[in-house]
Design a protein around this motif. Structure first.
Motif, PDB file in Angstrom:
ATOM      1  N   UNK A 317      16.097 -25.843  15.343  1.00 20.53           N
ATOM      2  CA  UNK A 317      15.119 -25.687  16.414  1.00 20.53           C
ATOM      3  C   UNK A 317      15.820 -25.494  17.753  1.00 20.53           C
ATOM      4  N   UNK A 318      16.893 -26.243  17.954  1.00 16.60           N
ATOM      5  CA  UNK A 318      17.661 -26.079  19.189  1.00 16.60           C
ATOM      6  C   UNK A 318      18.305 -24.700  19.241  1.00 16.60           C
ATOM      7  N   UNK A 319      18.815 -24.228  18.104  1.00 16.95           N
ATOM      8  CA  UNK A 319      19.393 -22.879  18.050  1.00 16.95           C
ATOM      9  C   UNK A 319      18.341 -21.826  18.372  1.00 16.95           C
ATOM     10  N   UNK A 320      17.107 -22.051  17.916  1.00 12.69           N
ATOM     11  CA  UNK A 320      16.015 -21.125  18.239  1.00 12.69           C
ATOM     12  C   UNK A 320      15.804 -21.063  19.756  1.00 12.69           C
ATOM     13  N   UNK A 321      15.824 -22.212  20.409  1.00  6.35           N
ATOM     14  CA  UNK A 321      15.666 -22.240  21.865  1.00  6.35           C
ATOM     15  C   UNK A 321      16.823 -21.526  22.560  1.00  6.35           C
ATOM     16  N   UNK A 322      18.034 -21.690  22.018  1.00  6.33           N
ATOM     17  CA  UNK A 322      19.194 -21.028  22.614  1.00  6.33           C
ATOM     18  C   UNK A 322      19.056 -19.516  22.531  1.00  6.33           C
ATOM     19  N   UNK A 323      18.629 -19.017  21.383  1.00  8.24           N
ATOM     20  CA  UNK A 323      18.481 -17.570  21.237  1.00  8.24           C
ATOM     21  C   UNK A 323      17.359 -17.030  22.112  1.00  8.24           C
TER      22      UNK A 323
END
Length: 489
Positions: A317-323
């Motif tokens: 989920x954090x990676x989704x926010x980063x992208x």
């Protein structure tokens, strides 16, 4: 000779390292040591520290930056403001005046010779005036020299971003998410280390108990071998019976050796996970327990708990926010960028006072604007590529949720299966104990053969080993289920 050996032995004992007392550790102590000392977790904590400082560095992009620059250049030729004709004209005006007067005086003398005394008196005066005019022209030429062959410059510049297309804010958010990502990775690594520590701990417990069983089995066979040898001498047993016992005894000796080697390696692995020296002598608290305390309650799959607690899902989920923020960064490259500039600069020679050979400077304030006009659709393509990467992350998160749901169900089934195996192992052990008691008693009474006794001994050893494995399997499956749910701590 004997005295020499004694002296040599005494000297050798002086240089032997001191014996280390064995250290007894409980499971909780091993877990705490692993969390505090494990080198893999130390790397994760350093990555967490890197993310923290990176996030602090990102916040400085909102603040003005102050920089200084300086330079020196040596040139082979000098810049000239005046051309050669102008220089010759300025430095030759006096000479031209004197020459012109001389020509005019010659014409006057030809027409009126009586003026000769006057002309002779004026000539030195005009020559002095010509020299003065030439000197003044030379000073003008010298004043226009730049003397730029040795040039130096320096400046102190203050830059304050006003609008960067949203890049600074997006980067700030990304570093914040990276910090969250490092925290979740550390939590996941801690759970993985705890699982490995539990596995190593119970492996030591298992092998320690099996070592006791193997040693007991070997000692029983030794006693039986000794009895059979006596019976052979008395003519009651045959040599074939003796060979049969000898083969079993050799197998038991080999089994003890294998268990001892495995136990030593397992203790070293436990020390490595706990951050202790590999050679340290450690024992586990549960090695001496006859029966391990096992929870026999059946488990039910709790997928929602896993979805809420698994570090992997939090990381995705954090990676989704980063992208998502990376999309904004890519887009910002094709938006206007405005910055405020202010500074103070120095030059040598300076042009503030006719190329004076002194360092002089001045302040300046301004605004810069960068506006991309045309890039053949590069920005659109890059934004679409960033959106595709974000979509990939979304699919990975969905796939991870499906795999986690499957893992939770698998671990739940394993827990329940381990409980059933433990119940069966306990029943088998009870039956093996009874069979061994009957076989031993029957052998003493002469109604049971030695082969049956050996079979009963082997069955008893196997039943005990299966019971130990079943108890430890229950422990490990419970730990694996906790990790699958994300609640292992």
């Amino acid at each position: 000779m004997i005295k020499h050996c004694i002296v040599s032995l005494a000297i050798a004992l002086l240089f032997l390292p001191p014996l280390q007392a064995q250290r007894t550790l409980s499971l909780e102590e091993c877990r705490k040591l692993a969390i505090d000392n494990n080198k893999f977790l130390a790397q994760s904590r350093l990555n967490q520290e890197v993310a923290e400082y990176t996030q602090k560095a990102a916040k400085t992009n909102y603040l003005p930056k102050l920089s200084a620059t300086a330079g020196y250049m040596r040139s082979g030729k000098e810049f000239s403001i005046l051309n050669k004709e102008q220089k010759n004209a300025l430095t030759g005006n006096g000479t031209a005046l004197v020459n012109g007067f001389g020509q005019t005086a010659q014409r006057l003398l030809q027409q009126n010779p009586s003026l000769a005394p006057l002309i002779q008196q004026l000539t030195p005066i005009l020559q002095s005036v010509g020299n003065i005019i030439d000197g003044a022209g030379q000073r003008v030429v010298d004043a226009f020299r730049t003397d730029n062959r040795n040039m130096a410059a320096g400046a102190v510049i203050l830059t304050q971003p006003l609008y960067m297309g949203g890049k600074i804010r997006a980067y700030d958010k990304i570093t914040h998410y990276q910090q969250d990502l490092a925290n979740e990775k550390l939590r996941g690594d801690e759970q993985e280390v705890l699982l490995q520590t539990d596995q190593a701990y119970w492996q030591v417990v298992s092998l320690a108990n099996k070592h006791k069983l193997a040693t007991s089995y070997r000692n029983t066979l030794k006693k039986l071998d000794d009895d059979v040898r006596k019976m052979i001498r008395e003519g009651i047993a045959t040599k074939a019976n003796g060979l049969q016992i000898a083969v079993k005894l050799n197998e038991a000796e080999m089994l003890v050796t294998k268990v001892e080697d495995g136990l030593a390696l397992s203790r070293m692995l436990l020390c490595q996970l706990c951050g202790l020296p590999l050679e340290e002598q450690v024992t586990t608290e549960d090695e001496t327990q006859e029966d391990l305390k096992v929870c026999n309650e059946n488990a039910t799959p709790d997928v929602e708990t896993a979805f809420n607690n698994r570090p992997e899902l939090c990381q995705l989920q954090t990676a989704q926010n980063i992208y998502d923020e990376k999309i904004n960064i890519v887009r910002s490259e094709f938006l206007p960028q405005v910055a405020l500039l202010a500074g103070y600069g120095l030059t040598y020679p300076n042009a503030y006072n006719s190329f004076e050979k002194k360092f002089r400077g001045d302040w300046h304030v301004g605004i810069t604007l960068k506006m991309p006009l045309w890039s053949w659709g590069e920005g659109r393509y890059k934004v679409r590529a960033a959106k595709a990467e974000a979509a990939i992350t979304t699919l990975r998160a969905t796939e991870a949720r499906e795999k986690i749901e499957l893992q939770v169900n698998q671990e739940t089934f394993r827990v329940n299966e381990a409980n059933k195996k433990l119940m069966m192992a306990q029943k088998n052990l009870e039956q093996a104990n009874e069979n061994l008691r009957v076989a031993t008693l029957g052998y003493k009474e002469g109604v049971i053969t030695m082969t049956d006794v050996l079979s009963a001994e082997t069955a008893w050893l196997q039943a005990h080993s299966e019971k130990i494995d079943a108890e430890i399997d229950c422990k490990l499956t419970q730990t694996s289920l906790q990790k699958a749910l994300g609640t292992l701590n």
